[in-house]
Design an enzyme around this catalytic site. Structure first.
Site, PDB file in Angstrom:
ATOM      1  N   ARG A 103      -6.129   9.210   7.328  1.00  0.00           N
ATOM      2  CA  ARG A 103      -4.793   9.348   7.900  1.00  0.00           C
ATOM      3  C   ARG A 103      -4.857  10.676   8.860  1.00  0.00           C
ATOM      4  NH1 ARG A 103       1.231   8.733   5.120  1.00  0.00           N
ATOM      5  NH2 ARG A 103       0.534   6.734   5.662  1.00  0.00           N
ATOM      6  N   HIS A 130       0.132   2.389  12.685  1.00  0.00           N
ATOM      7  CA  HIS A 130       0.022   2.217  11.244  1.00  0.00           C
ATOM      8  C   HIS A 130      -0.182   0.713  10.760  1.00  0.00           C
ATOM      9  CE1 HIS A 130       0.511   3.266   7.078  1.00  0.00           C
ATOM     10  NE2 HIS A 130       1.680   3.747   6.947  1.00  0.00           N
ATOM     11  N   GLN A 133       0.254  -0.885   7.275  1.00  0.00           N
ATOM     12  CA  GLN A 133       1.640  -1.123   6.907  1.00  0.00           C
ATOM     13  C   GLN A 133       2.262  -2.184   7.564  1.00  0.00           C
ATOM     14  OE1 GLN A 133       3.918   0.883   4.839  1.00  0.00           O
ATOM     15  NE2 GLN A 133       4.785  -1.025   5.123  1.00  0.00           N
ATOM     16  N   ASP A 219      12.218   2.624  11.248  1.00  0.00           N
ATOM     17  CA  ASP A 219      11.401   3.696  10.741  1.00  0.00           C
ATOM     18  C   ASP A 219      12.206   4.927  10.870  1.00  0.00           C
ATOM     19  OD1 ASP A 219       9.192   5.038  10.115  1.00  0.00           O
ATOM     20  OD2 ASP A 219       8.087   4.743  11.766  1.00  0.00           O
ATOM     21  N   CYS A 259       9.229   0.981   6.016  1.00  0.00           N
ATOM     22  CA  CYS A 259       8.010   1.338   5.653  1.00  0.00           C
ATOM     23  C   CYS A 259       8.065   2.302   4.334  1.00  0.00           C
ATOM     24  CB  CYS A 259       6.794   1.916   6.840  1.00  0.00           C
ATOM     25  SG  CYS A 259       7.415   3.237   7.499  1.00  0.00           S
ATOM     26  N   ARG A 287       1.744  -3.301  -0.374  1.00  0.00           N
ATOM     27  CA  ARG A 287       0.836  -2.380   0.244  1.00  0.00           C
ATOM     28  C   ARG A 287      -0.468  -2.662  -0.542  1.00  0.00           C
ATOM     29  NH1 ARG A 287       1.700   1.951   3.721  1.00  0.00           N
ATOM     30  NH2 ARG A 287      -0.535   2.373   3.328  1.00  0.00           N
TER      31      ARG A 287
HETATM   32  N1   CP Z   1       4.551   3.872   4.247  1.00  0.00           N
HETATM   33  C1   CP Z   1       3.780   4.765   4.052  1.00  0.00           C
HETATM   34  O1   CP Z   1       2.659   4.794   4.864  1.00  0.00           O
HETATM   35  O2   CP Z   1       4.186   5.746   3.347  1.00  0.00           O
HETATM   36  P1   CP Z   1       3.618   6.960   3.005  1.00  0.00           P
HETATM   37  O3   CP Z   1       3.542   8.031   3.993  1.00  0.00           O
HETATM   38  O4   CP Z   1       4.172   7.542   1.587  1.00  0.00           O
HETATM   39  O5   CP Z   1       1.873   6.759   2.630  1.00  0.00           O
HETATM   40  N1  NVA Z   2       6.345   6.866  11.478  1.00  0.00           N
HETATM   41  C1  NVA Z   2       6.230   7.369  10.266  1.00  0.00           C
HETATM   42  C2  NVA Z   2       5.768   6.621   9.335  1.00  0.00           C
HETATM   43  C3  NVA Z   2       5.686   7.064   7.801  1.00  0.00           C
HETATM   44  C4  NVA Z   2       4.954   6.341   6.971  1.00  0.00           C
HETATM   45  C5  NVA Z   2       5.503   8.869  10.404  1.00  0.00           C
HETATM   46  O1  NVA Z   2       4.437   8.646  11.145  1.00  0.00           O
HETATM   47  O2  NVA Z   2       5.825  10.033   9.634  1.00  0.00           O
END
Ligand code: CP
Ligand code: NVA
Length: 301
Positions: A103, A130, A133, A219, A259, A287
């Site tokens: 990530r 993502h 997700q 989102d 998400c 997930r």
């Molecule tokens: N939806 C998601 O990826 O959540 P986190 O940021 O908590 O991993």
């Molecule tokens: N768009 C959001 C998704 C979090 C899971 C971010 O990148 O923070």
């Protein structure tokens, strides 16, 4: 030859069908409390350069429940935070692990890690997408509504976010129509929209996007790394809140996805996220089931 999962273009439609079938079966096994150990002896390393709750916990649970093991590192608690290159980090992790989940911020960093790694790499969220997700979101649609094919999905709010971008990519593999409801400046790149073609319709009118939709998705308005723009984003996006009035325009049996984490009272109201149409808790649980199937595909081939 190892295969990564960096974007939704990294698997075929047939592989997604097999992955969803396997995820449904693994979920059913878990509900029956059966023990599945297909990944015994295999090791997963999770690397986080941004915060996480679901991605961290669901990958750990997925790997341990399949009999494998996991190590998690963050930039701040590893040598990454002290400047070790991502390529050197990738080479070292590859010698310990059978798969890496990363990530990060920019996609250059994700691609550099994948290139230097000799084991499959999963994108656990980057600026560009993502994919784990959105894959889970579509699995949740299949579970709730029987199929994704032929459905209309409305994505409302910041459609240029990693979630918005992966939803656009997903139209190429999952046969649904996507309506993006967002103001100018919050649309995915024109090149991505051109690639997706006629399955994606963009409008500045949130009601038009949601009208008759089977699925409504949103989102956060301020993604990780955009905190300095938060006030402007709230101002620009306030008409794109998923609330009860907007949901009344969707199909009566429509479901709502987010998400998570949610900024309640901004992009979504308490009434919607906690209401009867919300599928967000299944979505979060799924997930783990979907990632189990993905880990099996990537590690076992
Ligand atoms: N939806 C998601 O990826 O959540 P986190 O940021 O908590 O991993
Ligand atoms: N768009 C959001 C998704 C979090 C899971 C971010 O990148 O923070």
């Amino acid at each position: 030859m190892k295969r990564d999962f960096l974007t939704l273009a990294d698997r075929t439609e047939a592989e997604y069908r097999a992955l969803f079938d396997r995820a449904h079966a693994l979920k059913a096994s878990r509900k029956r409390k059966e023990v599945v150990t297909t990944l015994a002896g295999r090791h997963l390393v999770l690397v986080f350069e941004k915060a996480s709750t679901r991605t961290h916990l669901s990958f750990e649970a997925a790997m341990y429940q399949l009999g494998g093991t996991v190590t998690t590192i963050t930039a701040g608690t590893s040598q990454i935070g002290r400047g070790e290159t991502i390529e050197d980090t990738a080479r070292v992790i590859s010698s310990y692990a059978d798969c890496i989940m990363f990530r990060t911020f920019g996609d250059e960093r994700l691609n550099a890690l994948a290139k230097a790694s000799s084991v499959p790499v999963i994108n656990g969220l980057s600026e560009g997408g993502h994919p784990v997700q959105v894959l889970t979101d579509l699995f949740t649609v299949e579970e709730r509504l029987g199929s994704v094919k032929g459905k209309t999905v409305a994505f409302v709010g910041d459609c240029a976010s990693n979630m918005g971008r992966s939803f656009v990519e997903a139209t190429l593999f999952f046969g649904f129509d996507l309506r993006l409801g967002c103001p100018e400046g919050y649309r995915p790149a024109a090149s991505l929209l051109a690639e997706a073609g006629s399955r994606v319709h963009v409008t500045a009118d949130a009601s038009e996007a949601v009208k008759g939709a089977d699925v409504v998705v949103t989102d956060v308005w301020t993604s990780m790394g955009q905190e300095a723009e938060s006030a402007k984003r709230k101002k620009d996006l306030h008409e794109y809140q998923v609330n009860e009035a907007l949901m009344a325009k969707a199909k009566p049996g429509a479901i709502v996805l987010h998400c998570l984490p949610a900024h309640r009272g901004e992009e979504i109201t308490d009434g919607v996220i906690d209401g009867a149409q919300s599928a967000v808790w299944d979505e979060a649980e799924n997930r783990m089931h979907v990632q189990k199937a993905l880990l099996e595909q990537l590690i076992l081939g």
